[in-house]
Design an enzyme around this catalytic site. Structure first.
Site, PDB file in Angstrom:
ATOM      1  N   PHE B 117      56.805  39.425  34.825  1.00 57.89           N
ATOM      2  CA  PHE B 117      55.397  39.783  34.733  1.00 57.89           C
ATOM      3  C   PHE B 117      55.198  40.726  33.555  1.00 57.89           C
ATOM      4  O   PHE B 117      56.152  41.343  33.075  1.00 57.89           O
ATOM      5  CB  PHE B 117      54.938  40.438  36.050  1.00 57.89           C
ATOM      6  CG  PHE B 117      53.824  39.673  36.735  1.00 57.89           C
ATOM      7  CD1 PHE B 117      54.027  38.393  37.208  1.00 57.89           C
ATOM      8  CD2 PHE B 117      52.555  40.239  36.901  1.00 57.89           C
ATOM      9  CE1 PHE B 117      53.012  37.680  37.827  1.00 57.89           C
ATOM     10  CE2 PHE B 117      51.535  39.542  37.512  1.00 57.89           C
ATOM     11  CZ  PHE B 117      51.748  38.257  37.978  1.00 57.89           C
ATOM     12  N   GLN B 231      40.288  47.518  33.991  1.00 60.02           N
ATOM     13  CA  GLN B 231      41.190  46.529  33.422  1.00 60.02           C
ATOM     14  C   GLN B 231      40.502  45.193  33.158  1.00 60.02           C
ATOM     15  O   GLN B 231      39.869  44.635  34.052  1.00 60.02           O
ATOM     16  CB  GLN B 231      42.368  46.293  34.365  1.00 60.02           C
ATOM     17  CG  GLN B 231      43.364  45.263  33.848  1.00 60.02           C
ATOM     18  CD  GLN B 231      44.684  45.355  34.583  1.00 60.02           C
ATOM     19  OE1 GLN B 231      44.828  44.849  35.685  1.00 60.02           O
ATOM     20  NE2 GLN B 231      45.634  46.043  33.976  1.00 60.02           N
ATOM     21  N   HIS B 233      41.482  41.508  32.557  1.00 57.71           N
ATOM     22  CA  HIS B 233      42.609  40.569  32.632  1.00 57.71           C
ATOM     23  C   HIS B 233      42.470  39.612  31.457  1.00 57.71           C
ATOM     24  O   HIS B 233      41.391  39.058  31.236  1.00 57.71           O
ATOM     25  CB  HIS B 233      42.574  39.802  33.952  1.00 57.71           C
ATOM     26  CG  HIS B 233      43.849  39.069  34.248  1.00 57.71           C
ATOM     27  ND1 HIS B 233      44.265  37.990  33.515  1.00 57.71           N
ATOM     28  CD2 HIS B 233      44.807  39.298  35.183  1.00 57.71           C
ATOM     29  CE1 HIS B 233      45.439  37.582  34.000  1.00 57.71           C
ATOM     30  NE2 HIS B 233      45.785  38.352  35.007  1.00 57.71           N
ATOM     31  N   LEU B 243      40.282  33.614  37.736  1.00 57.88           N
ATOM     32  CA  LEU B 243      41.572  34.112  37.254  1.00 57.88           C
ATOM     33  C   LEU B 243      42.603  33.009  37.049  1.00 57.88           C
ATOM     34  O   LEU B 243      42.844  32.191  37.928  1.00 57.88           O
ATOM     35  CB  LEU B 243      42.099  35.118  38.290  1.00 57.88           C
ATOM     36  CG  LEU B 243      43.476  35.717  38.031  1.00 57.88           C
ATOM     37  CD1 LEU B 243      43.459  36.592  36.786  1.00 57.88           C
ATOM     38  CD2 LEU B 243      43.922  36.541  39.240  1.00 57.88           C
ATOM     39  N   GLU B 246      48.640  35.864  35.548  1.00 59.12           N
ATOM     40  CA  GLU B 246      49.649  36.286  34.586  1.00 59.12           C
ATOM     41  C   GLU B 246      50.975  35.565  34.837  1.00 59.12           C
ATOM     42  O   GLU B 246      51.809  35.440  33.946  1.00 59.12           O
ATOM     43  CB  GLU B 246      49.848  37.807  34.743  1.00 59.12           C
ATOM     44  CG  GLU B 246      50.678  38.456  33.681  1.00 59.12           C
ATOM     45  CD  GLU B 246      50.509  39.968  33.752  1.00 59.12           C
ATOM     46  OE1 GLU B 246      49.376  40.464  33.581  1.00 59.12           O
ATOM     47  OE2 GLU B 246      51.509  40.666  33.993  1.00 59.12           O
ATOM     48  N   ARG B 286      48.521  44.163  30.078  1.00 58.42           N
ATOM     49  CA  ARG B 286      47.194  43.549  30.046  1.00 58.42           C
ATOM     50  C   ARG B 286      46.243  44.218  29.068  1.00 58.42           C
ATOM     51  O   ARG B 286      45.439  43.538  28.422  1.00 58.42           O
ATOM     52  CB  ARG B 286      46.588  43.569  31.448  1.00 58.42           C
ATOM     53  CG  ARG B 286      47.305  42.624  32.373  1.00 58.42           C
ATOM     54  CD  ARG B 286      46.789  42.697  33.783  1.00 58.42           C
ATOM     55  NE  ARG B 286      47.534  41.755  34.611  1.00 58.42           N
ATOM     56  CZ  ARG B 286      47.422  41.676  35.934  1.00 58.42           C
ATOM     57  NH1 ARG B 286      46.612  42.502  36.591  1.00 58.42           N
ATOM     58  NH2 ARG B 286      48.120  40.797  36.612  1.00 58.42           N
ATOM     59  N   HIS B 354      38.807  42.831  35.786  1.00 57.99           N
ATOM     60  CA  HIS B 354      39.712  42.414  36.843  1.00 57.99           C
ATOM     61  C   HIS B 354      40.014  43.512  37.849  1.00 57.99           C
ATOM     62  O   HIS B 354      40.125  43.244  39.041  1.00 57.99           O
ATOM     63  CB  HIS B 354      41.017  41.953  36.187  1.00 57.99           C
ATOM     64  CG  HIS B 354      42.055  41.443  37.133  1.00 57.99           C
ATOM     65  ND1 HIS B 354      41.829  40.362  37.968  1.00 57.99           N
ATOM     66  CD2 HIS B 354      43.334  41.842  37.396  1.00 57.99           C
ATOM     67  CE1 HIS B 354      42.926  40.124  38.679  1.00 57.99           C
ATOM     68  NE2 HIS B 354      43.845  41.019  38.370  1.00 57.99           N
ATOM     69  N   ARG B 389      47.016  49.384  34.646  1.00 61.01           N
ATOM     70  CA  ARG B 389      47.903  48.930  35.708  1.00 61.01           C
ATOM     71  C   ARG B 389      48.752  47.754  35.239  1.00 61.01           C
ATOM     72  O   ARG B 389      48.267  46.868  34.545  1.00 61.01           O
ATOM     73  CB  ARG B 389      47.079  48.485  36.925  1.00 61.01           C
ATOM     74  CG  ARG B 389      47.907  47.840  38.017  1.00 61.01           C
ATOM     75  CD  ARG B 389      47.093  47.498  39.241  1.00 61.01           C
ATOM     76  NE  ARG B 389      46.221  46.356  39.082  1.00 61.01           N
ATOM     77  CZ  ARG B 389      46.603  45.074  39.149  1.00 61.01           C
ATOM     78  NH1 ARG B 389      47.883  44.764  39.332  1.00 61.01           N
ATOM     79  NH2 ARG B 389      45.727  44.103  39.019  1.00 61.01           N
TER      80      ARG B 389
END
Lengths: 250, 587
Positions: B117, B231, B233, B243, B246, B286, B354, B389
């Site tokens: 990730f 955030q 995304h 979405l 990721e 991100r 996001h 994050r």
């Protein structure tokens, strides 16, 4: 939204405080290629009539909130598109076989009670401390139950099930599929506890094998196959109970 | 008004709320738990999380590495003792979910599988195909049914906290089906109400992510911390914001611009490798990946689509078999919403809002500065995300800190003084009257117009890149919307299942959250993580801003922004380095 056309949406309306019975109301809604049926309803609520009532949340067919009847077929409104119905019109109604709370929102209580009744959690052979790490489960073992764990509880299968429509005592497709999901999990030994539910009059034997539940399932869970596997299991369970003490059929 | 006497109220039936409910039940089965949720729990937004949840499990991995990645990923605005606790407990909670039946994806030998990730030094993200949040939520919901002390109040809308003598003593809720008011008297309350993506027009969030808990707590003088860090995304569908996990990039997907060029190499994330290198290229964090899109867009190297400019998320080289095994929902969504088969064609994506890094201030034990109130999950700021994050830390957060919140609330409930019934009645009546006033008021403002104005102002002024001028404009617009809010007119004046009424109440909360975000952003004159400025403050400024912002509500005026220091115990601030030069701690 790059609007290029308009479509007629006829919606069932029912208000428990003022209406003795449902009626229909028609709205004209502009739409583009990507406009979902849900977005059509949102347009009505935002711009035409703020009193129209329906549930929705994720918009991506995973939360299970927005199931309704579209032209008589149970469907998730977030992943059906207005273009598919044009130049015809849409009639949107609450999910069949379930009591209407208001407009397009149905009462989910019966399903939630059924879901709780099948002990939908792992009943392990022996308690294992978290510190001992995860259970081993091969991809093949996981495959045996995984499909049945993908149910999003959207209730389309209850709206599709003629047996549930006749007798809401029937446990129904999603609850039986979930029961089968836990019974088929290599980490679970709760099958004996759940078999009385399967064997009961309102369990698998109430199913008349129409299979429409699997046809409308938006996630490919195939509740009909879960029900029919359990008919075999239920039959075996019945025989084994005469031949051996309870629990031997595990 | 109906009265429910209980010990612990939990508001929110997503992952954090359910985990908290189970923790209370396990800590003390004699405590009565009331789980209040505005939707049936399995509809909660946890359900939409896709990629997975962090937990160190590989032998070559280490807790220090997860700690380092999280703190550096957060641009050093993380509470380091809290991150320490977090990384030490993630794996334990993943195993707990496994014991409860979560169908984690497995290796051939039956062991847990993990994937790469963004911003993580190695593969440590547990996943259940690309429906990780769905499976976590359903596992927790179904497991919660075992506990007789947990009483659900599904489709009850939390309207307000009841605060008497400086102590939280319950909540007021509206039963959605009937419009009836309920007063819950409780000795401890946990907010697990989720995030506030609905502050923005294009977001990955569910319609329910309206920041209710943040807004309610804020109005009661509880600090909202680090709200400027929102955030984006990097890979959402244009228009809808749906979405594309990721995990697509964790499995090896590429991001390419209109020329087919893997542009992230131009933004400090290279070198280009054919297969994923941790912390490089598409596995960058991100904030940086979304910022790179913004630059590509400015330079005209994005594609035009009917719903906005985009880059391509190219998964074709992964092959159909792998896509169907690892990313089945992505395949399904691409087909449903775009008519695209990702094995055959790239997916157009662009950044969308996001996640709310900030939230209700809590200490490391999830206690807020209002006695009796705890908070966990996205609505909270327990201190682990800092200014950005990392993907897969939020699913871990909801279970790690959901459990802590349950245990802490159980302890607090046992120690709490008796409820002051007369005073709680008085407070609850006042909340009810203000909600009823909204229902009855006659005005000229339409709900959808106010919502759209707020969202557009935030996107324009408080987006991926920010300037004082843009943020000031956003603040002014928000104050105007706040004024107009008092003149909103409902079509629906009835009580039963009046979602228009509840949406107006939600909008009030969302608007307060938006103001906390915008004013906190305006006053942070530096660039850090997801807060990037273009007006002379392009650099991180540790001397002045290695600090959390704290937004406090002020009656009839903009929020007051205060600051507090960051607790740094073992990793002093340093430059964030990704790409080929990135530190791969634990290797």
């Amino acid at each position: 939204m790059a609007t290029h056309d308009e479509i007629e949406i006829e919606v069932l309306r029912y208000h428990p405080e003022t209406d003795s019975e449902p009626s229909y109301r028609t709205y004209r809604v502009p739409f583009a290629h990507e406009t979902s049926v849900l977005q059509g309803l949102q347009y009505i609520k935002d711009r035409l009539d703020g009193s129209l009532t329906f549930r929705w949340s994720c918009r991506m067919a995973i939360c299970g909130s927005c199931g309704m009847m579209i032209n008589g077929v149970p469907n998730l409104t977030c992943s059906a598109f207005l273009r598919e119905y044009h130049p015809g019109k849409l009639r949107i109604e609450p999910l069949a076989h379930l009591p209407i709370e208001r407009d397009l929102a149905v009462d989910q209580t019966d399903f939630l009670e059924k879901l709780a009744s099948i002990q939908p959690y792992i009943i392990p052979a022996e308690s294992k401390a978290v510190d001992e790490g995860p259970f081993t489960q091969t991809p093949a073992q996981r495959e045996r139950f995984y499909q049945y764990s993908e149910c999003i509880n959207c209730l389309l299968c209850y709206a599709a099930c003629p047996q549930y429509g006749l007798d809401s005592g029937f446990l129904g497709p999603a609850a039986l599929a979930l029961l089968h999901r836990y019974n088929s999990d290599s980490r679970d030994v709760g099958k004996a506890d759940r078999m009385p539910i399967v064997n009961a009059q309102e369990g698998v034997w109430a199913c008349t094998l129409v299979g429409y539940c699997s046809e409308v399932c938006p996630k490919g869970v195939d509740p009909a196959s879960a029900v029919n596997r359990n008919k075999v299991i239920s039959t075996l369970d019945y025989f084994f109970r005469f031949m051996a003490p309870r629990g031997a059929s595990e | 008004m109906q009265i429910v006497q209980t010990d612990v109220v939990i508001v929110g039936g997503g992952g954090a709320g359910l985990r908290a409910a189970i923790a209370v039940a396990e800590a003390d089965p004699d405590l009565n738990v009331s789980l209040i949720s505005k939707v049936v729990p399995m509809r909660s937004h946890t359900v939409a999380a896709e990629g997975g949840s962090a937990g160190v499990v590989q032998t070559e991995d280490s807790l220090d590495s997860h700690f380092y990645d999280t703190v550096a990923g957060g641009d050093w605005l993380c509470e380091q003792p809290v991150v320490d606790y977090f990384v030490a407990n993630c794996t334990r909670e993943m195993v707990q979910l496994e014991h409860w039946g979560c169908p984690w994806s497995r290796k051939d030998d039956g062991d847990i599988n993990v994937r790469n990730f963004g911003g993580m030094s190695t593969a440590r993200t547990w996943f259940a195909a690309d429906k990780s949040g769905f499976h976590i939520l359903h596992t927790l919901f179904q497991t919660s049914l075992k506990y007789a002390s947990v009483h659900r109040f599904d489709e009850f809308f939390c309207l307000d906290l009841i605060v008497v003598d400086g102590r939280c003593q319950g909540i007021v809720a509206i039963e959605v089906a009937t419009g009836e008011f309920f007063r819950f008297e409780a000795r401890a309350v946990i907010f697990a109400t989720g995030g506030a993506g609905r502050v923005y027009p294009c977001n990955t969030n569910a319609g329910i992510s309206t920041g209710d808990g943040m807004g309610i707590a804020f109005r009661h003088g509880v600090a909202l911390r680090d709200m400027e860090f929102v955030q984006y995304h990097p890979t959402a569908l244009p228009g809808s914001g749906l979405l594309m996990t990721e995990g697509c990039r964790g499995e090896g997907g590429y991001l390419v611009n209109k020329d087919g060029y893997r542009y992230l190499q131009d933004y400090g994330l290279g070198p280009v490798d054919p297969s994923p290198r941790p912390k490089a290229m598409e596995l960058g964090p991100r904030d940086k990946v979304s910022q790179a899109f913004w630059h590509e867009d400015r330079q005209g190297r994005t594609l035009e689509t009917p719903l906005g400019t985009a880059v391509h998320l190219d998964l074709r080289h992964l092959g159909r078999a792998k896509l169907l095994e690892r990313l089945p929902m992505i395949c399904e969504m691409a087909e449903t919403f775009l008519g695209i088969d990702p094995a055959e064609a790239p997916i157009p994506v662009r950044p969308a809002v996001h996640y709310t890094m900030g939230g209700i201030w809590t200490d490391g034990d999830t206690a807020t500065n209002l006695p009796g109130l705890f908070a966990a999950g996205e609505c909270s700021s327990v201190g682990i995300h800092g200014a950005n994050r990392l993907g897969s830390n939020s699913l871990a957060e909801i279970v790690v800190f959901g459990k802590v919140a349950g245990e802490q609330a159980a302890r607090a409930a046992r120690a709490a003084p008796a409820i002051d019934a007369r005073a709680t009645t008085h407070e609850a009546e006042a909340s009810m009257q203000s909600a009823l006033a909204l229902l009855g008021q006659d005005g000229d403002q339409r709900l959808a117009d106010l919502r759209d104005t707020m969202q557009t102002a935030m996107e324009n002024g408080v987006g991926i890149y920010r300037s004082a001028e843009g943020m000031q404009t956003a603040c002014q617009t928000l104050e105007k919307v706040r004024n107009d809010y008092s003149r909103v007119r409902l079509d629906d004046k009835s009580r039963a299942f009046n979602t228009e009424w509840l949406t107006v109440i939600e909008l009030g909360f969302t608007l307060d959250v938006a103001r906390a975000m915008a004013y906190s952003a305006l006053q942070r004159t530096e660039s850090r993580g997801a807060h990037q400025r273009l007006d002379g403050y392009e650099k991180r400024d540790d001397e002045h801003f290695l600090k959390h912002s704290l937004a406090y509500a002020v009656a009839d005026a903009p929020p007051r922004i205060d600051y507090e220091g960051v607790v740094i115990t073992k990793l002093p601030p340093a430059e964030r380095v990704y790409g080929g030069m990135a530190r791969q701690e634990g290797h």
